[in-house]
Design a protein around this motif. Structure first.
Motif, PDB file in Angstrom:
ATOM      1  N   THR A 286       0.822  -1.207   0.000  1.00 61.24           N
ATOM      2  CA  THR A 286       0.000   0.000   0.000  1.00 61.24           C
ATOM      3  C   THR A 286       0.858   1.260   0.000  1.00 61.24           C
ATOM      4  OG1 THR A 286      -1.658  -1.201   1.286  1.00 61.24           O
ATOM      5  CG2 THR A 286      -1.902   1.177   1.165  1.00 61.24           C
ATOM      6  N   TYR A 287       0.478   2.206  -0.873  1.00 54.37           N
ATOM      7  CA  TYR A 287       1.133   3.510  -0.963  1.00 54.37           C
ATOM      8  C   TYR A 287       0.431   4.493  -0.022  1.00 54.37           C
ATOM      9  CZ  TYR A 287       3.215   1.611  -5.204  1.00 54.37           C
ATOM     10  OH  TYR A 287       3.916   0.840  -6.086  1.00 54.37           O
ATOM     11  N   PRO A 288       1.098   5.615   0.355  1.00 53.12           N
ATOM     12  CA  PRO A 288       0.478   6.590   1.255  1.00 53.12           C
ATOM     13  C   PRO A 288      -0.841   7.170   0.730  1.00 53.12           C
ATOM     14  CG  PRO A 288       2.822   7.022   1.088  1.00 53.12           C
ATOM     15  CD  PRO A 288       2.497   5.958   0.070  1.00 53.12           C
ATOM     16  N   ASN A 289      -1.007   7.237  -0.594  1.00 49.88           N
ATOM     17  CA  ASN A 289      -2.239   7.799  -1.153  1.00 49.88           C
ATOM     18  C   ASN A 289      -3.387   6.777  -1.162  1.00 49.88           C
ATOM     19  OD1 ASN A 289      -1.627   6.056  -3.236  1.00 49.88           O
ATOM     20  ND2 ASN A 289      -1.275   7.643  -4.766  1.00 49.88           N
TER      21      ASN A 289
ATOM     22  N   VAL B  79       5.431  -1.341   8.275  1.00 51.20           N
ATOM     23  CA  VAL B  79       5.616  -0.098   7.534  1.00 51.20           C
ATOM     24  C   VAL B  79       7.098   0.012   7.232  1.00 51.20           C
ATOM     25  CG1 VAL B  79       5.837   1.306   9.637  1.00 51.20           C
ATOM     26  CG2 VAL B  79       5.183   2.386   7.465  1.00 51.20           C
TER      27      VAL B  79
ATOM     28  N   SER C 289      10.166   2.583   5.161  1.00 53.48           N
ATOM     29  CA  SER C 289      10.371   3.936   4.638  1.00 53.48           C
ATOM     30  C   SER C 289      11.794   4.099   4.131  1.00 53.48           C
ATOM     31  CB  SER C 289      10.064   4.986   5.700  1.00 53.48           C
ATOM     32  OG  SER C 289      10.883   4.791   6.821  1.00 53.48           O
TER      33      SER C 289
ATOM     34  N   LYS D 287       9.812   8.536   1.922  1.00 47.32           N
ATOM     35  CA  LYS D 287       8.764   7.765   1.252  1.00 47.32           C
ATOM     36  C   LYS D 287       8.369   6.632   2.187  1.00 47.32           C
ATOM     37  CE  LYS D 287      10.689   8.586  -3.319  1.00 47.32           C
ATOM     38  NZ  LYS D 287      11.326   7.954  -4.484  1.00 47.32           N
ATOM     39  N   GLN D 288       7.102   6.272   2.147  1.00 46.88           N
ATOM     40  CA  GLN D 288       6.610   5.242   3.067  1.00 46.88           C
ATOM     41  C   GLN D 288       5.689   4.270   2.331  1.00 46.88           C
ATOM     42  OE1 GLN D 288       5.312   6.616   6.960  1.00 46.88           O
ATOM     43  NE2 GLN D 288       3.521   5.293   6.777  1.00 46.88           N
ATOM     44  N   ARG D 289       5.744   3.000   2.728  1.00 43.76           N
ATOM     45  CA  ARG D 289       4.873   1.960   2.184  1.00 43.76           C
ATOM     46  C   ARG D 289       4.459   1.041   3.325  1.00 43.76           C
ATOM     47  NH1 ARG D 289       5.939   5.152  -1.296  1.00 43.76           N
ATOM     48  NH2 ARG D 289       6.781   4.747  -3.356  1.00 43.76           N
ATOM     49  N   ASN D 290       3.271   0.448   3.195  1.00 49.21           N
ATOM     50  CA  ASN D 290       2.821  -0.573   4.135  1.00 49.21           C
ATOM     51  C   ASN D 290       2.761  -1.904   3.403  1.00 49.21           C
ATOM     52  OD1 ASN D 290       2.339   1.767   5.630  1.00 49.21           O
ATOM     53  ND2 ASN D 290       0.615   0.843   6.678  1.00 49.21           N
TER      54      ASN D 290
END
Length: 192
Positions: free
Chosen positions: A51-54, A169, A171, A175-178
């Motif tokens: 999953t992306y932050p948006n 999570v 990073s 930038k961050q991703r789950n």
């Protein structure tokens, strides 16, 4: 032409025989944890949600033992990077190699597969460091967020773990991703 037809028929019979062999069999142990040489339980689906932050998501679903085995799940002891070494469980998927690390700095040593006994479930924030190496060899570092993971089988050759909404999570450079894992997978023991 006759030789080509014979070759095609031979290949078709081999595929049919392998398909029948792969689909058959009873689980005499009553064990649904997978392991042995299979790399997963026979009726398992393994899902990785990226999953992306948006809010955009990429779902990677592996629906049979051969697809799950292709994830190359391993338990290994190795110095991964300058700042992370220790025992780790790894999974390869299109976004990179995900490592759930049990740091030797915290445990005082590398861990043998026997450490992960049946019922072991300490894959949370106190036990692990999360690392993702993407296809460009860049490191993403992270931590456990929520969910659970539990060892359901350990025969010494494979450590089988069931993940239930196990989310981390990661990073890098702001930038961050789950990443969320669901399902059962067997990690081949490569500890030397």
């Amino acid at each position: 032409m006759k030789k080509l037809y014979s070759t095609i028929m031979l290949l078709a019979m081999m595929v049919a025989a392998l398909s029948l062999t792969a689909c058959g069999g009873d689980d005499e142990d009553g064990d649904n944890g997978g392991g042995g040489g299979s790399g997963s339980s026979s009726s398992s689906t393994f899902t990785i949600l990226y999953t992306y932050p948006n809010g955009n998501e990429e779902t990677y679903t592996y629906e049979n033992e051969y697809e799950i085995k292709a994830l190359g799940a391993e338990l290994e002891n190795l110095k991964l990077f300058e700042r992370t070494s220790g025992s780790y469980f790894s999974i390869m998927f299109p976004r990179g190699n995900l490592y759930i690390v049990f740091p030797s700095s915290k445990y005082g040593k590398d861990l043998d597969s026997s450490y992960f006994t049946l019922g072991f479930s300490d894959f949370g924030e106190d036990a692990t460091v999360i690392v993702l190496i993407d296809p460009y060899a860049a490191g993403w570092y992270g931590e456990y967020l929520s969910g659970s993971a539990k060892v359901v089988k350990n025969d010494g050759k494979y450590v089988t773990i069931t993940f239930n909404d196990y989310e981390v999570v990661i990073s890098r450079s702001e930038k961050q991703r789950n990443i969320k894992l669901n399902g059962t997978i067997s990690f081949e023991n490569k500890v030397k």
